[in-house]
Scaffold this active site. Structure first.
Site, mmCIF file in Angstrom:
data_model
loop_
_atom_site.group_PDB
_atom_site.id
_atom_site.type_symbol
_atom_site.label_atom_id
_atom_site.label_comp_id
_atom_site.label_asym_id
_atom_site.label_seq_id
_atom_site.Cartn_x
_atom_site.Cartn_y
_atom_site.Cartn_z
ATOM 1 N N SER A 289 -0.340 1.671 -3.601
ATOM 2 C CA SER A 289 -1.303 0.665 -4.521
ATOM 3 C C SER A 289 -1.263 -0.850 -4.155
ATOM 4 O O SER A 289 -1.458 -1.269 -3.410
ATOM 5 C CB SER A 289 -1.243 1.048 -5.975
ATOM 6 O OG SER A 289 0.254 0.832 -6.386
ATOM 7 N N ASP A 300 -4.865 -6.746 8.355
ATOM 8 C CA ASP A 300 -6.210 -6.980 8.982
ATOM 9 C C ASP A 300 -6.447 -8.307 9.413
ATOM 10 O O ASP A 300 -7.037 -8.601 10.235
ATOM 11 C CB ASP A 300 -7.115 -6.710 7.494
ATOM 12 C CG ASP A 300 -7.527 -5.573 7.458
ATOM 13 O OD1 ASP A 300 -6.926 -4.665 8.107
ATOM 14 O OD2 ASP A 300 -8.186 -5.086 6.530
ATOM 15 N N LYS A 314 -3.120 5.038 -2.559
ATOM 16 C CA LYS A 314 -3.586 5.041 -3.823
ATOM 17 C C LYS A 314 -4.545 3.729 -3.669
ATOM 18 O O LYS A 314 -3.939 2.758 -3.907
ATOM 19 C CB LYS A 314 -2.634 4.943 -4.834
ATOM 20 C CG LYS A 314 -3.282 4.692 -6.295
ATOM 21 C CD LYS A 314 -2.318 4.785 -7.463
ATOM 22 C CE LYS A 314 -2.784 4.527 -8.631
ATOM 23 N NZ LYS A 314 -3.599 3.225 -8.696
#
Length: 458
Positions: A289, A300, A314
């Protein structure tokens, strides 16, 4: 209390029923009929069950059942459980130091907390709690197990853990005050190591202070390792703060709920606390998470190289909603999925590392047998990824140390230092050291990890 946005591991009362019915919803009249059915069933149990019943206990169990039918992370929290959650997010509680969740009637370990009683006893992510004080734990809810494990500091509890390929391990854990120091750091040579063990209300401040301290200890630092292994998550705000510490600009994460107006985007603010030095992020299948938000954002934006094993997967957000001002506990209910800056959903997929490295041969064996990997994809009721992608199946990690590797050393961390010495660029990273298993194209999963002792797969 403000509504908490939880993106860690793990929540009912009847809520308002809209007049309109959309696809997949029960018509209003039918919903009211079923509510009446529940009342009739409760009355029957009260009247005819063999012994007197506790109405409060029955209704709370029914609420739990309703919420867990939604997904693994939605739950009803009675007042005591809600108070304990608030303690954990504020940074301190008394217990054995575990983040747990449930699947298929078994309570599993998402992550042991750094330095806690369970971690010191060797408990690992993916272990299953099979018994507590000699009593079978199968079928117990997360709340029930949590209540049994927590208690006054100094008291002890006997817990039996199961791990793939090993005999049951019964250990006695002594409860203590778990002071959650979410960020720790140290200097190793020319590099700083930042360990984030959880994401709570103090994480952003602690990270800022730790980076400043490491800079003071060695002003000539050449890079940082951000260790998110076995970090089961926590607060969304904390994940954003950690990501922002390494970014100058751009989106960190987006949150998309059921309706268009529920789309939220969180962006970085100017100011990279590390001054743009190379960063390597360490993750494994115990990274969930909030950890995945940070790893995904830095990956990214090409701000960091991610090394380790594919994370838990998650990618959902839980909103903790107090019921009647918190007097009747709270609902922890999944309200959105989150997406990395590139638009990728992590739900059931996880963050795939740029360089896949297992910490040990045993860990490589687990990855090669996906039915033993503890991940979001293992939940029968998990939300889908919403983008049609799936988690990578059983395979051999690209690198894994052999049996002869010194088990007191941290192979993943050593490879992170190698990567920093190469300026954080994979293309300049030296080949794996001699004696390290490196996956060859076309190699079969079981060959590398079940070869005779001392054998290697080139």
């Amino acid at each position: 209390m403000r509504k908490l946005l939880m993106i860690g591991a793990a929540a009912a009362t009847v809520v308002g029923l809209g007049a309109a019915t959309t696809a997949g919803q029960t018509p209003r009249n039918e919903a009211f009929r079923l509510i009446g059915l529940f009342g009739d069933a409760l009355a029957t149990v009260e009247r005819d069950y063999v012994v007197p019943v506790d109405d409060k206990k029955l209704i709370e169990a029914a609420l739990q059942g309703m919420m867990t039918a939604l997904d693994p992370h939605s739950a009803y929290m009675p007042l005591k459980a809600y108070s304990e959650l608030r303690e954990r997010t504020e940074g301190q509680y008394s217990g054995v130091g575990l983040t747990i969740s449930s699947e298929g009637g078994m309570v599993k370990i998402i992550s042991p907390m750094d330095g806690g009683p369970a971690a010191r006893a060797g408990v690992q992510a993916g272990d299953v709690i099979s018994a507590i004080e000699g009593q079978n734990a199968t079928g117990l809810t997360v709340s029930q197990v949590s209540e049994k494990l927590r208690g006054a500091a100094g008291t002890s509890i006997k817990v039996t853990f199961l791990r793939d390929g090993e005999e049951p391990n019964e250990v006695v854990l002594t409860r203590e005050i778990i002071k959650i120091e979410s960020v720790t750091g140290r200097v190793e040579g020319d590099h700083g190591v930042l360990r984030v063990s959880t994401f709570n209300e103090n994480t952003g401040r602690e990270l800022t202070e730790t980076i400043a301290r490491l800079k003071a200890e060695n002003p000539a630092l050449k890079g940082y390792v951000l260790d998110l292994r076995n970090n089961g998550g926590g607060l969304l705000d904390a994940a954003i703060a950690v990501s922002d510490a390494f970014l100058e600009r751009g989106e960190i994460v987006s949150q998309r709920g059921r309706r268009p107006e529920q789309i939220l985007r969180y962006a970085a603010t100017p100011g990279d606390l590390t001054g743009g030095l190379p960063v390597v992020v360490l993750i494994n299948y115990g990274s969930a998470s909030a950890s995945e938000i940070v790893a995904g954002a830095l990956q990214d934006h090409r701000r960091a190289t991610v090394l380790g094993l594919t994370s838990f997967g998650k990618g959902s957000v839980q909103s903790v909603i107090p019921m009647r001002g918190g007097a009747d506990g709270a609902l922890s209910i999944t309200t959105a999925r989150y997406y990395t800056p590139s638009g990728a959903s992590i739900q059931k997929i996880g963050i795939e590392p740029d360089l896949e490295v297992a910490r040990s041969e045993a860990e490589a064996r687990i990855v090669s047998r996906s039915n033993f990997i503890y991940s979001e994809a293992a939940y029968a009721t998990a939300l889908d990824a919403s983008i049609g992608a799936e988690r990578k199946g059983p395979h051999i990690p690209h690198e894994a140390p052999g049996e002869s590797y010194d088990k007191d050393k941290d192979y993943q961390l050593e490879r992170a230092f190698d990567l920093l010495r190469a300026g954080g660029e994979l293309t300049r990273l030296a080949a794996a050291p001699e004696g390290i298993v490196v996956t060859a194209p076309g190699a079969t999963a079981m060959a590398a990890v079940e070869a005779p002792e001392g054998a290697e797969t080139p």
